[in-house]
Design a protein around this motif. Sequence first.
Motif, PDB file in Angstrom:
ATOM      1  N   CYS A   6      43.064  45.620  10.926  1.00  0.00           N
ATOM      2  CA  CYS A   6      44.196  44.606  10.246  1.00  0.00           C
ATOM      3  C   CYS A   6      43.581  43.973   8.873  1.00  0.00           C
ATOM      4  O   CYS A   6      43.158  42.745   8.864  1.00  0.00           O
ATOM      5  CB  CYS A   6      44.091  43.448  11.228  1.00  0.00           C
ATOM      6  SG  CYS A   6      42.783  42.528  12.204  1.00  0.00           S
ATOM      7  N   PRO A   7      43.519  44.836   8.051  1.00  0.00           N
ATOM      8  CA  PRO A   7      43.082  44.300   6.713  1.00  0.00           C
ATOM      9  C   PRO A   7      44.239  43.659   5.798  1.00  0.00           C
ATOM     10  O   PRO A   7      45.236  43.831   6.065  1.00  0.00           O
ATOM     11  CB  PRO A   7      42.813  45.702   5.950  1.00  0.00           C
ATOM     12  CG  PRO A   7      43.477  46.498   6.499  1.00  0.00           C
ATOM     13  CD  PRO A   7      43.582  46.240   7.842  1.00  0.00           C
ATOM     14  N   ASP A   8      43.709  42.539   5.109  1.00  0.00           N
ATOM     15  CA  ASP A   8      44.735  42.274   3.844  1.00  0.00           C
ATOM     16  C   ASP A   8      44.761  43.208   2.855  1.00  0.00           C
ATOM     17  O   ASP A   8      43.939  44.187   2.940  1.00  0.00           O
ATOM     18  CB  ASP A   8      44.370  40.805   3.505  1.00  0.00           C
ATOM     19  CG  ASP A   8      45.372  40.071   2.835  1.00  0.00           C
ATOM     20  OD1 ASP A   8      46.662  40.642   2.569  1.00  0.00           O
ATOM     21  OD2 ASP A   8      45.205  38.657   2.650  1.00  0.00           O
ATOM     22  N   LYS A   9      45.757  42.684   1.584  1.00  0.00           N
ATOM     23  CA  LYS A   9      45.621  43.625   0.626  1.00  0.00           C
ATOM     24  C   LYS A   9      44.011  43.858  -0.142  1.00  0.00           C
ATOM     25  O   LYS A   9      43.388  42.652  -0.094  1.00  0.00           O
ATOM     26  CB  LYS A   9      46.587  43.322  -0.217  1.00  0.00           C
ATOM     27  CG  LYS A   9      46.279  41.807  -1.020  1.00  0.00           C
ATOM     28  CD  LYS A   9      47.487  41.298  -1.805  1.00  0.00           C
ATOM     29  CE  LYS A   9      47.263  39.906  -2.088  1.00  0.00           C
ATOM     30  NZ  LYS A   9      46.972  38.772  -0.936  1.00  0.00           N
ATOM     31  N   PHE A  10      43.872  44.573  -0.906  1.00  0.00           N
ATOM     32  CA  PHE A  10      43.047  44.521  -1.926  1.00  0.00           C
ATOM     33  C   PHE A  10      43.356  44.230  -3.262  1.00  0.00           C
ATOM     34  O   PHE A  10      44.173  45.002  -3.985  1.00  0.00           O
ATOM     35  CB  PHE A  10      42.133  45.941  -2.037  1.00  0.00           C
ATOM     36  CG  PHE A  10      41.081  46.234  -0.911  1.00  0.00           C
ATOM     37  CD1 PHE A  10      41.317  45.425   0.203  1.00  0.00           C
ATOM     38  CD2 PHE A  10      40.364  47.333  -1.090  1.00  0.00           C
ATOM     39  CE1 PHE A  10      40.458  45.741   1.154  1.00  0.00           C
ATOM     40  CE2 PHE A  10      39.458  47.546   0.106  1.00  0.00           C
ATOM     41  CZ  PHE A  10      39.548  46.928   1.069  1.00  0.00           C
ATOM     42  N   ALA A  11      43.288  42.747  -3.584  1.00  0.00           N
ATOM     43  CA  ALA A  11      44.083  42.480  -4.746  1.00  0.00           C
ATOM     44  C   ALA A  11      43.985  43.151  -6.267  1.00  0.00           C
ATOM     45  O   ALA A  11      42.728  43.625  -6.428  1.00  0.00           O
ATOM     46  CB  ALA A  11      43.714  40.877  -4.853  1.00  0.00           C
ATOM     47  N   GLY A  12      45.044  43.686  -6.609  1.00  0.00           N
ATOM     48  CA  GLY A  12      44.929  44.252  -7.786  1.00  0.00           C
ATOM     49  C   GLY A  12      44.780  45.653  -7.741  1.00  0.00           C
ATOM     50  O   GLY A  12      44.846  46.603  -8.686  1.00  0.00           O
ATOM     51  N   ASP A  43      48.571  36.993   3.608  1.00  0.00           N
ATOM     52  CA  ASP A  43      48.386  35.877   3.451  1.00  0.00           C
ATOM     53  C   ASP A  43      49.470  34.890   2.664  1.00  0.00           C
ATOM     54  O   ASP A  43      49.414  33.783   2.669  1.00  0.00           O
ATOM     55  CB  ASP A  43      47.006  35.538   2.828  1.00  0.00           C
ATOM     56  CG  ASP A  43      47.136  35.902   1.067  1.00  0.00           C
ATOM     57  OD1 ASP A  43      48.209  36.588   0.862  1.00  0.00           O
ATOM     58  OD2 ASP A  43      46.170  35.721   0.578  1.00  0.00           O
ATOM     59  N   GLY A  44      50.672  35.622   2.763  1.00  0.00           N
ATOM     60  CA  GLY A  44      51.847  34.984   1.979  1.00  0.00           C
ATOM     61  C   GLY A  44      51.972  35.406   0.541  1.00  0.00           C
ATOM     62  O   GLY A  44      52.917  35.040   0.000  1.00  0.00           O
ATOM     63  N   GLY A  45      50.974  35.868  -0.219  1.00  0.00           N
ATOM     64  CA  GLY A  45      51.120  36.200  -1.319  1.00  0.00           C
ATOM     65  C   GLY A  45      51.719  37.841  -1.614  1.00  0.00           C
ATOM     66  O   GLY A  45      52.435  38.296  -0.970  1.00  0.00           O
ATOM     67  N   PRO A  46      51.462  38.524  -2.888  1.00  0.00           N
ATOM     68  CA  PRO A  46      51.923  39.835  -2.904  1.00  0.00           C
ATOM     69  C   PRO A  46      51.725  40.962  -1.773  1.00  0.00           C
ATOM     70  O   PRO A  46      50.528  40.698  -1.010  1.00  0.00           O
ATOM     71  CB  PRO A  46      51.196  40.326  -4.178  1.00  0.00           C
ATOM     72  CG  PRO A  46      50.787  39.034  -4.806  1.00  0.00           C
ATOM     73  CD  PRO A  46      50.547  38.014  -3.778  1.00  0.00           C
ATOM     74  N   VAL A 131      59.468  31.534   3.471  1.00  0.00           N
ATOM     75  CA  VAL A 131      59.044  31.817   1.997  1.00  0.00           C
ATOM     76  C   VAL A 131      57.716  32.188   2.316  1.00  0.00           C
ATOM     77  O   VAL A 131      56.833  31.134   2.639  1.00  0.00           O
ATOM     78  CB  VAL A 131      59.381  30.824   1.153  1.00  0.00           C
ATOM     79  CG1 VAL A 131      58.815  31.044  -0.306  1.00  0.00           C
ATOM     80  CG2 VAL A 131      60.841  30.557   1.089  1.00  0.00           C
ATOM     81  N   GLY A 132      57.089  33.210   1.756  1.00  0.00           N
ATOM     82  CA  GLY A 132      55.731  33.532   1.774  1.00  0.00           C
ATOM     83  C   GLY A 132      55.235  32.953   0.570  1.00  0.00           C
ATOM     84  O   GLY A 132      55.769  33.118  -0.742  1.00  0.00           O
ATOM     85  N   LEU A 133      53.932  32.099   0.548  1.00  0.00           N
ATOM     86  CA  LEU A 133      53.573  31.398  -0.570  1.00  0.00           C
ATOM     87  C   LEU A 133      52.089  31.906  -1.160  1.00  0.00           C
ATOM     88  O   LEU A 133      51.306  32.268   0.066  1.00  0.00           O
ATOM     89  CB  LEU A 133      53.303  29.683  -0.505  1.00  0.00           C
ATOM     90  CG  LEU A 133      54.733  29.220  -0.347  1.00  0.00           C
ATOM     91  CD1 LEU A 133      54.621  27.720   0.085  1.00  0.00           C
ATOM     92  CD2 LEU A 133      55.831  29.319  -1.456  1.00  0.00           C
ATOM     93  N   GLY A 134      51.764  32.375  -2.393  1.00  0.00           N
ATOM     94  CA  GLY A 134      50.492  32.704  -2.620  1.00  0.00           C
ATOM     95  C   GLY A 134      50.611  33.787  -3.957  1.00  0.00           C
ATOM     96  O   GLY A 134      51.551  34.268  -4.040  1.00  0.00           O
ATOM     97  N   ALA A 188      55.373  29.567   4.452  1.00  0.00           N
ATOM     98  CA  ALA A 188      54.301  30.563   5.074  1.00  0.00           C
ATOM     99  C   ALA A 188      53.016  30.542   4.072  1.00  0.00           C
ATOM    100  O   ALA A 188      53.292  31.014   3.094  1.00  0.00           O
ATOM    101  CB  ALA A 188      55.099  32.008   5.547  1.00  0.00           C
ATOM    102  N   THR A 189      52.044  29.871   4.476  1.00  0.00           N
ATOM    103  CA  THR A 189      50.775  29.796   3.717  1.00  0.00           C
ATOM    104  C   THR A 189      49.278  29.784   4.574  1.00  0.00           C
ATOM    105  O   THR A 189      49.792  29.382   5.513  1.00  0.00           O
ATOM    106  CB  THR A 189      51.046  28.626   2.686  1.00  0.00           C
ATOM    107  OG1 THR A 189      49.642  28.449   1.857  1.00  0.00           O
ATOM    108  CG2 THR A 189      50.958  27.351   3.811  1.00  0.00           C
TER     109      THR A 189
END
Length: 248
Positions: A6-12, A43-46, A131-134, A188-189
């Motif tokens: 269950c990973p999150d994104k790798f930003a960028g 996490d609510g972001g991209p 609304v996902g915030l991040g 959602a944050t």
Amino acid sequence: MRVLLCPDKFAGTLPAPEVAAAVADGWREVAPGDDLLVRPLADGGPGFLDVLAEALPGRRVPVSTVDPLGRPAAGEMLLTEGGATAWLESAQACGLHLLDPAERDPRAATSYGLGLLIGAAVEAGARTVIVGLGGSATNDGGAGMLTALGAVPLDGTGLALPYGGAALAAVAGLDGAPRLREARLVAATDVDNPLLGLHGASNVFGPQKGADRADVLLLDAALQRWAEVLERDLPGCPGGLGALPGGG
């Protein structure tokens, strides 16, 4: 062995579903007999909607919006429960990734595009809008969002304020109320920073968005003035807005 991935994104670089798929592919090469349960996170972001779309039955609907500088941008909403619930990703309109490094300026960036997304969800008939915030480029306390929904920040002469967090230093009132058709908004944050102060939005997140120390002080003071106006003029706004956990 049963393995939960269950990973999150790798930003960028990679969105969470692609990260999860890559990890699973590598794991299977080494241990093909293991039972893998793949559940990417957000996490609510991209990437918020990408993750939700894999987990929730629903349909994705394109929505035209604008980026933090007011340029056209492509957004969408995920409608679930027969359209009663709409899921939005604020970063599709407010995201830092939508700007080149030289364009990053939280004094001028606006959340107007998020208001367009929310308005589209409400007009589609959603009763609950999550609304996902991040990952945002904005520091305007949702002023642009409220403007798009029909509640316009005004200066002392009764004129509409320019967009951006810095303009809120001159805010004196709010004209109108958000047109939400009684829909419920849910944020959602994964952070609980307050709006103001040393651990507030401007101090903690402003430098990530391009603010220097002088900008941070200006933005924090502007948000304090904005919070006072919201408490007075926005129906249902809680008291002590600047110190509430999650307000930032």
